[in-house]
Design a protein around this motif. Structure first.
Motif, PDB file in Angstrom:
ATOM      1  N   PHE A   6      -5.184 -11.397  45.930  1.00 55.74           N
ATOM      2  CA  PHE A   6      -6.472 -11.411  45.242  1.00 55.74           C
ATOM      3  C   PHE A   6      -7.353 -10.257  45.731  1.00 55.74           C
ATOM      4  O   PHE A   6      -7.962  -9.557  44.936  1.00 55.74           O
ATOM      5  N   TYR A  52     -14.445 -11.814  39.982  1.00 53.14           N
ATOM      6  CA  TYR A  52     -13.724 -13.073  39.846  1.00 53.14           C
ATOM      7  C   TYR A  52     -13.203 -13.246  38.413  1.00 53.14           C
ATOM      8  O   TYR A  52     -12.032 -13.575  38.198  1.00 53.14           O
ATOM      9  N   CYS A  55     -10.452 -10.862  37.491  1.00 55.37           N
ATOM     10  CA  CYS A  55      -9.201 -11.262  38.142  1.00 55.37           C
ATOM     11  C   CYS A  55      -8.540 -12.450  37.456  1.00 55.37           C
ATOM     12  O   CYS A  55      -7.318 -12.505  37.349  1.00 55.37           O
ATOM     13  N   HIS A  56      -9.325 -13.403  37.013  1.00 52.92           N
ATOM     14  CA  HIS A  56      -8.779 -14.688  36.601  1.00 52.92           C
ATOM     15  C   HIS A  56      -8.823 -14.985  35.105  1.00 52.92           C
ATOM     16  O   HIS A  56      -8.341 -16.053  34.702  1.00 52.92           O
TER      17      HIS A  56
END
Length: 188
Positions: A6, A52, A55-56
């Motif tokens: 991550f 975030y 990334c997701h």
């Protein structure tokens, strides 16, 4: 191990942050971020929230790339792809605060879409003979709905799952069925 990956990925997203910071659409991106963070209970600064979500969430990346007008975004898409089956036509005027519910096979091809729009999967918003819909603020369109042609969807309208809408929809209404019919009309 997952946490390490991550953080490595976050480093790869630094060019996205630079584009965000210098974007002419930063205010609109902030509206998107605020809506997504509220819906997903994400806390933190704008930059951390953006990292975030990048990334997701493939669908958030698709919206982000739509907002960024720099040709550099095409390079970034090579290693940080958006949702492959979520299409926003480049000519659509899209207000801030869009939120998606896994928009697999969703097409947004409207004249304009207002603020705080929600869309689900398998939705088609499209044109007939070059004429596209105009969608107001705070509109929600649910799974499998079709909204096509030179029509206006009023503010605060809800288009139910599977509805086929080819006529104007007044503000503050819920439309269901094929052909679409008004189920409720809330007075504010």
């Amino acid at each position: 191990m997952r946490r390490i990956l991550f953080y490595i990925y976050r480093v790869l997203l630094i060019p996205h942050i630079v584009l965000y910071l210098f974007s002419a659409n930063k205010e609109t991106i902030n509206k998107d971020l605020d809506r997504w963070c509220a819906a997903k209970s994400i806390k933190g600064s704008k930059i951390n929230s953006l990292l975030y979500l990048l990334c997701h969430s493939n669908d958030f990346r698709t919206i982000f790339y739509f907002r960024i007008k720099s040709p550099i975004k095409h390079i970034l898409k090579l290693y940080c792809k958006g949702e492959q089956n979520f299409t926003i036509d480049v000519n659509t005027k899209l207000g801030g605060g869009i939120l998606t519910g896994h928009p697999y096979c969703t097409i947004l091809n409207a004249e304009s879409i207002g603020e705080n729009f929600y869309v689900n999967h398998l939705v088609t918003i499209g044109e007939i003979n070059g004429k596209k819909p105009s969608i107001g603020n705070n509109v929600s369109i649910y799974t499998g709905a079709i909204v096509i042609g030179n029509i206006v969807i009023g503010d605060n309208a809800k288009i139910g799952a599977g509805a086929v809408v080819v006529k104007n929809v007044p503000a503050n209404t819920t439309v269901v069925g094929n052909p679409g019919r008004i189920l409720t009309n809330k007075k504010h």
